[in-house]
Design an enzyme around this catalytic site. Structure first.
Site, PDB file in Angstrom:
ATOM      1  N   ARG A  27       0.821  -1.212   0.000  1.00 57.62           N
ATOM      2  CA  ARG A  27       0.000   0.000   0.000  1.00 57.62           C
ATOM      3  C   ARG A  27       0.860   1.270   0.000  1.00 57.62           C
ATOM      4  O   ARG A  27       0.366   2.345  -0.287  1.00 57.62           O
ATOM      5  CB  ARG A  27      -0.917  -0.004   1.222  1.00 57.62           C
ATOM      6  CG  ARG A  27      -1.901  -1.156   1.226  1.00 57.62           C
ATOM      7  CD  ARG A  27      -2.618  -1.271   2.544  1.00 57.62           C
ATOM      8  NE  ARG A  27      -3.507  -0.159   2.785  1.00 57.62           N
ATOM      9  CZ  ARG A  27      -4.727  -0.040   2.298  1.00 57.62           C
ATOM     10  NH1 ARG A  27      -5.215  -0.990   1.538  1.00 57.62           N
ATOM     11  NH2 ARG A  27      -5.478   1.004   2.570  1.00 57.62           N
ATOM     12  N   TRP A  75       1.734   6.271   5.904  1.00 56.66           N
ATOM     13  CA  TRP A  75       2.120   7.031   4.713  1.00 56.66           C
ATOM     14  C   TRP A  75       1.845   8.478   5.072  1.00 56.66           C
ATOM     15  O   TRP A  75       0.689   8.893   5.198  1.00 56.66           O
ATOM     16  CB  TRP A  75       1.278   6.567   3.528  1.00 56.66           C
ATOM     17  CG  TRP A  75       1.710   7.088   2.202  1.00 56.66           C
ATOM     18  CD1 TRP A  75       2.689   6.562   1.400  1.00 56.66           C
ATOM     19  CD2 TRP A  75       1.172   8.213   1.495  1.00 56.66           C
ATOM     20  NE1 TRP A  75       2.791   7.297   0.238  1.00 56.66           N
ATOM     21  CE2 TRP A  75       1.876   8.319   0.276  1.00 56.66           C
ATOM     22  CE3 TRP A  75       0.182   9.140   1.764  1.00 56.66           C
ATOM     23  CZ2 TRP A  75       1.618   9.307  -0.661  1.00 56.66           C
ATOM     24  CZ3 TRP A  75      -0.083  10.128   0.829  1.00 56.66           C
ATOM     25  CH2 TRP A  75       0.634  10.215  -0.374  1.00 56.66           C
ATOM     26  N   ASN A 101      -6.132   5.357   9.573  1.00 59.57           N
ATOM     27  CA  ASN A 101      -5.890   5.566   8.149  1.00 59.57           C
ATOM     28  C   ASN A 101      -6.910   6.603   7.679  1.00 59.57           C
ATOM     29  O   ASN A 101      -8.088   6.478   7.992  1.00 59.57           O
ATOM     30  CB  ASN A 101      -6.081   4.235   7.408  1.00 59.57           C
ATOM     31  CG  ASN A 101      -5.943   4.377   5.903  1.00 59.57           C
ATOM     32  OD1 ASN A 101      -5.482   5.398   5.408  1.00 59.57           O
ATOM     33  ND2 ASN A 101      -6.344   3.350   5.180  1.00 59.57           N
ATOM     34  N   GLU A 472      -1.020   5.422 -20.887  1.00 60.35           N
ATOM     35  CA  GLU A 472      -0.792   4.384 -19.880  1.00 60.35           C
ATOM     36  C   GLU A 472       0.635   3.828 -19.963  1.00 60.35           C
ATOM     37  O   GLU A 472       1.287   3.597 -18.945  1.00 60.35           O
ATOM     38  CB  GLU A 472      -1.840   3.267 -20.046  1.00 60.35           C
ATOM     39  CG  GLU A 472      -1.697   2.085 -19.100  1.00 60.35           C
ATOM     40  CD  GLU A 472      -1.766   2.445 -17.621  1.00 60.35           C
ATOM     41  OE1 GLU A 472      -2.084   3.597 -17.285  1.00 60.35           O
ATOM     42  OE2 GLU A 472      -1.461   1.559 -16.796  1.00 60.35           O
ATOM     43  N   LYS A 476       3.192   3.959 -16.855  1.00 62.02           N
ATOM     44  CA  LYS A 476       3.812   2.737 -16.329  1.00 62.02           C
ATOM     45  C   LYS A 476       5.318   2.898 -16.241  1.00 62.02           C
ATOM     46  O   LYS A 476       5.936   2.577 -15.242  1.00 62.02           O
ATOM     47  CB  LYS A 476       3.434   1.588 -17.274  1.00 62.02           C
ATOM     48  CG  LYS A 476       3.310   0.258 -16.680  1.00 62.02           C
ATOM     49  CD  LYS A 476       2.024  -0.035 -15.953  1.00 62.02           C
ATOM     50  CE  LYS A 476       1.452   1.049 -15.141  1.00 62.02           C
ATOM     51  NZ  LYS A 476       0.237   0.890 -14.473  1.00 62.02           N
ATOM     52  N   HIS A 495       3.115  21.142 -31.864  1.00 64.96           N
ATOM     53  CA  HIS A 495       2.583  22.359 -31.236  1.00 64.96           C
ATOM     54  C   HIS A 495       3.369  22.734 -29.988  1.00 64.96           C
ATOM     55  O   HIS A 495       2.821  23.347 -29.080  1.00 64.96           O
ATOM     56  CB  HIS A 495       1.084  22.179 -30.954  1.00 64.96           C
ATOM     57  CG  HIS A 495       0.312  21.947 -32.207  1.00 64.96           C
ATOM     58  ND1 HIS A 495      -0.042  22.975 -33.054  1.00 64.96           N
ATOM     59  CD2 HIS A 495      -0.109  20.807 -32.800  1.00 64.96           C
ATOM     60  CE1 HIS A 495      -0.674  22.472 -34.107  1.00 64.96           C
ATOM     61  NE2 HIS A 495      -0.723  21.152 -33.979  1.00 64.96           N
TER      62      HIS A 495
END
Ligand code: M6R
Length: 599
Positions: A27, A75, A101, A472, A476, A495
């Site tokens: 996590r 965290w 949490n 994606e 990654k 551009h």
């Protein structure tokens, strides 16, 4: 984000808590701690850094006797990662310990109030107010105390609490933060996620917001905030602990990529057998809301759904949608995509949409998660537990889910001919084989990774669905290898961005869309002319691309709508090998959390 475990039973609690915390490491965290209740005394051990530090500090838990305890991986949100800010936090008397949490939004007001009552704060965290509030409200009954706390605090929380005054119980409660209760024999558990308790039990209670669980050694009772007992069916987890373990692979990410063919088959197979989804009401328009990779799936969804149904689709990042006052009518179908089902911004966006009366269609992986429960209808992706922070198999199953949704909508509109249904169905059932074909190419992908792993900056370019896929592929790569990377619609490069292309800049050009292939060839030539090194991804047979690219990886032929499926596996493997060659912590990239349960 933070992870919580709690144990009450007959075994020594500390090693069980450490084991549970280990299962929650994925996590993301920066410090860890446990509190053990033994003979009316609570002992707290906590430290900044990896769980290993805590483990060494307490000799794997052996140093701490006691059969009741709570544990936490933190965290940091309020206050830097430090020993003091680590959880558990205790009341000044040391009689109450708490793990949390989420975020207590009104903690400043509460802190001020408690300070005026003489309480001293030692940490910078929002959580500490809970420990002092518990002391302030304690009337000899921990259940009543927690009910009063719930009425006072605003924000999101999953809480585990022990008290030396009631040494036979753990109290737990949640609101907008995940928490499950595990039911054992002569022992019970709390945890932020199922893998932490699966070694001990498959039976769980999935508790709802503001429900309070009182765990003793012999049982668990659930209450509402009026302290009325409530009944809950047991939810039996039907996957095994091996699904949440590495099973001989070096990294969860690699294992999870290997599981993609089966996960996609599990997701599409049953629905295709039953004959697509039933759509009761055709929406006038659709909004897809999600974060991160799930948002990228939404962009694929927009292209496919609009092409197949001509229903307008807007795709939004959930953190923007929730505050931008979007135009939602009651005939808007809101599609919410989430692996964890617990992403705070996505939940908030869902609730905003729901207020307007719009129907919510959830595409969710975790059964019983908040988003699954709050959606009007859920299409579960059957990816199984995903542990690596970088999503792979969940993304692949989400892609499969949006294909199913698009086809079901076309069918409901009466536009899907029997021939099309057969053809698309056949192609969807081929996806697992196409993904396996990419996995078989892993040596070649690894070879290209070894050529480019020292890149400083990478650009992914593509058009149409290949643009969605580039987003994606780029995420990654950057999230696990820490190489700066950006994705652009290939036509957009001129551009501004093309000024960043210089000798040796790596450009990954995704060119799987037949109709846009020639355009992509031109875009490749443009960047080549400015010194770029180009690695292309194309469909088998389109060998012409070799004339302008420095290297090419091919995906098998399939319907243009479905090319993102094999192509993403290729890009995931590329990112994996690059990160591996750079010696990165692949499953737990720095600063990231698997499930982002705070705003
Ligand atoms: O659990 P969710 O699908 O709601 O999570 C959304 C994002 O946080 C997630 O996809 C994130 O971007 C991944 N780490 C990307 O690999």
């Amino acid at each position: 984000m933070c992870g919580i475990v709690g144990y009450i039973g007959q075994q020594q609690a500390a090693p069980i808590l450490l084991d549970g915390l280990k299962k929650l490491e994925y996590r993301g965290y920066d410090s860890a701690g446990i509190a053990i209740l033994n003979k009316d005394t609570i002992t707290v051990s906590k430290t900044k850094g990896r769980l290993k530090n805590l483990y060494n500090m307490i000799d794997g838990g052996n140093k701490l006797p006691g059969t009741i305890g709570i544990g936490h991986t933190r965290w940091a949100t309020h206050g830097e990662p430090s020993d003091i800010n680590s959880h558990p936090h205790t009341s000044t008397s040391g009689k109450i310990a708490v793990v949390h949490n989420g975020i207590i939004e009104n903690y400043m007001d509460l802190k001020e109030y408690l300070t005026s009552k003489g309480y001293c704060f030692v940490s910078e965290t929002d959580t500490e107010v809970i420990a002092h509030l518990a002391d302030y409200y304690y009337n000899g009954n921990l259940l009543e105390t927690i009910a009063r706390i719930i009425n006072k605090v605003e924000g999101s929380y999953a809480l585990g609490l022990i008290s030396s005054d009631q040494p036979d119980r753990i109290i737990a409660v949640r609101k907008d933060s995940p928490l499950v209760v595990g039911l054992g024999e002569g022992e019970n558990f709390i945890a932020s996620d199922i893998p932490a308790i699966l070694k001990y039990t498959h039976n769980t209670y999935l508790i709802e917001d503001k429900e309070i669980a009182v765990l003793t050694q012999d049982g668990v009772t659930l209450y509402n905030t009026d302290i009325e007992e409530i009944h809950r069916e047991i939810f039996t987890v039907d996957w095994d602990i091996s699904a949440a373990e590495k099973g001989g692979y070096e990294h969860f990410m690699f294992k999870e990529i290997m599981e993609e063919p089966q996960s996609v088959l599990n997701t599409v197979g049953p629905i295709l057998r039953q004959g697509l989804l039933t759509i009761d009401k055709i929406p006038d328009c659709m909004h897809i809301i999600a974060c991160g990779s799930a948002y990228h799936v939404g962009i694929v969804g927009k292209y496919v759904i609009e092409s197949l149904t001509r229903i307008p689709v807007e795709v939004d990042i959930a953190s923007e949608y929730r505050y931008r006052n979007p135009i939602i009518t009651e005939n808007t179908l809101v599609v919410v995509i989430s692996q964890s089902g617990e992403t705070a911004d996505t939940i908030a966006a869902l609730r905003e949409a729901k207020k307007t009366g719009a129907k919510i269609f959830g595409i969710v992986n975790v059964v019983g998660s908040s988003i699954a429960r709050e959606s009007d209808e859920v299409l579960y992706t059957l990816a199984g537990p995903e542990i690596a922070v970088a999503t792979t198999k969940a993304y692949s199953t989400q892609l499969a889910a949006v294909y199913l949704l698009a086809l079901s909508l076309r069918k409901a509109l009466g536009q899907l001919t029997p021939n099309e249904e057969k053809r698309y169905g056949r192609e969807l059932l081929r996806l697992p084989n196409l993904i396996s074909a990419m996995i078989e190419q892993k040596d070649k992908i690894q070879y290209y990774a070894s050529r480019y792993y020292n890149a400083r900056s990478v650009f992914f370019i593509g058009r149409g669905l290949d643009y969605a896929l580039s987003l994606e592929g780029s995420l990654k790569l950057k999230e696990i290898s820490y190489i700066h990377s950006e994705a652009y619609g290939a036509g957009e490069l001129k551009h501004g961005t093309i000024s960043l292309i210089e000798n040796g800049t790596l450009v990954i050009a995704v060119a799987t869309q037949e109709a846009l292939f020639e355009k992509m060839m031109n875009n490749i030539k443009e960047v080549k002319a400015r010194g770029a090194v180009v690695l292309a991804v194309a469909t088998e047979g389109n060998t012409k691309i070799e004339e302008c690219a420095d290297g090419v990886l091919y995906i098998p032929k399939t319907d243009p709508f479905f090319t993102p499926s094999p192509a993403i596996t290729l890009l995931q493997l590329f990112a994996y090998y690059v990160a591996s060659l750079r010696g990165c912590d692949i499953d737990k990239p720095r600063n990231l959390a698997k499930s982002v349960t705070v705003e």
